[in-house]
Design a protein around this motif. Sequence first.
Motif, PDB file in Angstrom:
ATOM      1  N   LYS A   9       0.691  -1.178   0.000  1.00  0.00           N
ATOM      2  CA  LYS A   9       0.468  -0.067  -0.526  1.00  0.00           C
ATOM      3  C   LYS A   9       0.983   1.520   0.351  1.00  0.00           C
ATOM      4  CE  LYS A   9      -3.447  -2.279   1.935  1.00  0.00           C
ATOM      5  NZ  LYS A   9      -4.438  -2.212   3.435  1.00  0.00           N
ATOM      6  N   VAL A  10       0.794   1.777  -0.777  1.00  0.00           N
ATOM      7  CA  VAL A  10       1.605   3.288  -0.692  1.00  0.00           C
ATOM      8  C   VAL A  10       0.645   4.611  -1.238  1.00  0.00           C
ATOM      9  CG1 VAL A  10       3.365   3.935  -2.545  1.00  0.00           C
ATOM     10  CG2 VAL A  10       2.872   1.972  -2.739  1.00  0.00           C
ATOM     11  N   TYR A  11       1.015   4.945  -0.340  1.00  0.00           N
ATOM     12  CA  TYR A  11       0.205   6.822   0.044  1.00  0.00           C
ATOM     13  C   TYR A  11       1.205   7.433  -0.866  1.00  0.00           C
ATOM     14  CZ  TYR A  11      -3.235   4.251   3.074  1.00  0.00           C
ATOM     15  OH  TYR A  11      -4.230   3.775   3.576  1.00  0.00           O
ATOM     16  N   ASP A  12       0.640   8.384  -1.571  1.00  0.00           N
ATOM     17  CA  ASP A  12       1.992   9.035  -2.228  1.00  0.00           C
ATOM     18  C   ASP A  12       2.020  10.518  -2.199  1.00  0.00           C
ATOM     19  OD1 ASP A  12       4.174   7.066  -4.009  1.00  0.00           O
ATOM     20  OD2 ASP A  12       1.579   7.257  -4.981  1.00  0.00           O
ATOM     21  N   PRO A  13       2.917  11.630  -2.266  1.00  0.00           N
ATOM     22  CA  PRO A  13       1.989  12.828  -2.322  1.00  0.00           C
ATOM     23  C   PRO A  13       1.490  13.368  -3.368  1.00  0.00           C
ATOM     24  CG  PRO A  13       4.915  12.687  -2.821  1.00  0.00           C
ATOM     25  CD  PRO A  13       4.033  11.414  -2.525  1.00  0.00           C
ATOM     26  N   ALA A  14       0.841  14.105  -3.123  1.00  0.00           N
ATOM     27  CA  ALA A  14       0.788  15.136  -4.068  1.00  0.00           C
ATOM     28  C   ALA A  14       1.652  15.270  -5.714  1.00  0.00           C
ATOM     29  CB  ALA A  14      -0.585  16.027  -4.314  1.00  0.00           C
ATOM     30  N   LEU A  52      -2.395  11.580  -3.001  1.00  0.00           N
ATOM     31  CA  LEU A  52      -3.046  13.034  -2.246  1.00  0.00           C
ATOM     32  C   LEU A  52      -4.062  14.306  -2.761  1.00  0.00           C
ATOM     33  CD1 LEU A  52      -3.506  13.996   0.593  1.00  0.00           C
ATOM     34  CD2 LEU A  52      -1.158  15.112   0.369  1.00  0.00           C
ATOM     35  N   ALA A  53      -3.561  13.960  -4.132  1.00  0.00           N
ATOM     36  CA  ALA A  53      -4.015  15.433  -4.964  1.00  0.00           C
ATOM     37  C   ALA A  53      -5.731  14.491  -5.513  1.00  0.00           C
ATOM     38  CB  ALA A  53      -3.382  15.447  -6.143  1.00  0.00           C
ATOM     39  N   GLN A  54      -5.879  13.605  -5.885  1.00  0.00           N
ATOM     40  CA  GLN A  54      -6.667  13.010  -6.315  1.00  0.00           C
ATOM     41  C   GLN A  54      -7.361  11.573  -5.491  1.00  0.00           C
ATOM     42  OE1 GLN A  54      -4.981  10.474  -9.956  1.00  0.00           O
ATOM     43  NE2 GLN A  54      -4.380  12.455 -10.707  1.00  0.00           N
ATOM     44  N   GLN A  55      -6.964  11.763  -4.157  1.00  0.00           N
ATOM     45  CA  GLN A  55      -7.725  10.466  -3.443  1.00  0.00           C
ATOM     46  C   GLN A  55      -6.988  11.267  -2.103  1.00  0.00           C
ATOM     47  OE1 GLN A  55      -5.870   8.082  -5.743  1.00  0.00           O
ATOM     48  NE2 GLN A  55      -6.806   7.052  -6.734  1.00  0.00           N
ATOM     49  N   PRO A  56      -7.532  12.262  -1.440  1.00  0.00           N
ATOM     50  CA  PRO A  56      -7.153  12.601   0.016  1.00  0.00           C
ATOM     51  C   PRO A  56      -8.101  11.933   1.005  1.00  0.00           C
ATOM     52  CG  PRO A  56      -8.773  14.366  -1.296  1.00  0.00           C
ATOM     53  CD  PRO A  56      -8.422  13.423  -2.630  1.00  0.00           C
ATOM     54  N   GLN A  57      -9.136  11.122   0.500  1.00  0.00           N
ATOM     55  CA  GLN A  57      -9.898  10.426   1.217  1.00  0.00           C
ATOM     56  C   GLN A  57      -9.403   9.085   1.635  1.00  0.00           C
ATOM     57  OE1 GLN A  57     -10.550  10.746  -1.853  1.00  0.00           O
ATOM     58  NE2 GLN A  57     -11.101   8.666  -2.649  1.00  0.00           N
ATOM     59  N   ALA A  58      -8.320   8.554   1.551  1.00  0.00           N
ATOM     60  CA  ALA A  58      -7.466   7.660   1.731  1.00  0.00           C
ATOM     61  C   ALA A  58      -6.824   8.311   2.577  1.00  0.00           C
ATOM     62  CB  ALA A  58      -6.920   6.850   0.523  1.00  0.00           C
ATOM     63  N   GLY A  73       3.770  15.211   8.169  1.00  0.00           N
ATOM     64  CA  GLY A  73       4.137  16.658   7.338  1.00  0.00           C
ATOM     65  C   GLY A  73       3.570  15.828   5.485  1.00  0.00           C
ATOM     66  N   VAL A  74       2.907  16.447   4.969  1.00  0.00           N
ATOM     67  CA  VAL A  74       3.095  16.358   3.405  1.00  0.00           C
ATOM     68  C   VAL A  74       4.816  15.783   3.085  1.00  0.00           C
ATOM     69  CG1 VAL A  74       1.344  16.692   2.703  1.00  0.00           C
ATOM     70  CG2 VAL A  74       3.325  18.003   2.462  1.00  0.00           C
ATOM     71  N   LYS A  75       5.479  16.447   3.649  1.00  0.00           N
ATOM     72  CA  LYS A  75       7.180  15.789   3.066  1.00  0.00           C
ATOM     73  C   LYS A  75       7.681  14.559   4.336  1.00  0.00           C
ATOM     74  CE  LYS A  75       9.240  20.923   2.883  1.00  0.00           C
ATOM     75  NZ  LYS A  75       9.052  21.682   3.260  1.00  0.00           N
ATOM     76  N   GLY A  76       6.917  13.809   4.389  1.00  0.00           N
ATOM     77  CA  GLY A  76       6.800  12.889   5.140  1.00  0.00           C
ATOM     78  C   GLY A  76       6.427  11.517   3.889  1.00  0.00           C
ATOM     79  N   LEU A  77       5.668  11.951   3.074  1.00  0.00           N
ATOM     80  CA  LEU A  77       5.146  11.337   2.055  1.00  0.00           C
ATOM     81  C   LEU A  77       6.276  10.567   1.632  1.00  0.00           C
ATOM     82  CD1 LEU A  77       1.799  12.441   1.269  1.00  0.00           C
ATOM     83  CD2 LEU A  77       2.426  10.491   2.590  1.00  0.00           C
TER      84      LEU A  77
END
Length: 87
Positions: A9-14, A52-58, A73-77
């Motif tokens: 499972k990968v949670y990418d930055p925007a 993050l930009a396309q599926q923020p709800q996840a 924060g987002v810099k940790g992505l």
Amino acid sequence: MDEKIKTLKVYDPAMCCPTGVCGPNVDEALVEFVGAVKTAAAHGVLVDRWNLAQQPQAFTENPEVKDLLAKRGVKGLPFIFVNDELQ
């Protein structure tokens, strides 16, 4: 890692597209990562990837990810989970 990888499972930055492999200045590391993800999926690994930009709800629906975002924060992505363990 001795345990066989079953899920990734990968949670990418925007990014501008789901993979980040688009636009005039493509990051070679992203190209390599996309290839590795495709190879893993071809070998039976269940892959989920969120941008993050396309599926923020996840990011908000997963309590651990929400907490990581609050702390790092987002810099940790990206946040990458193998078999539900943060790597």
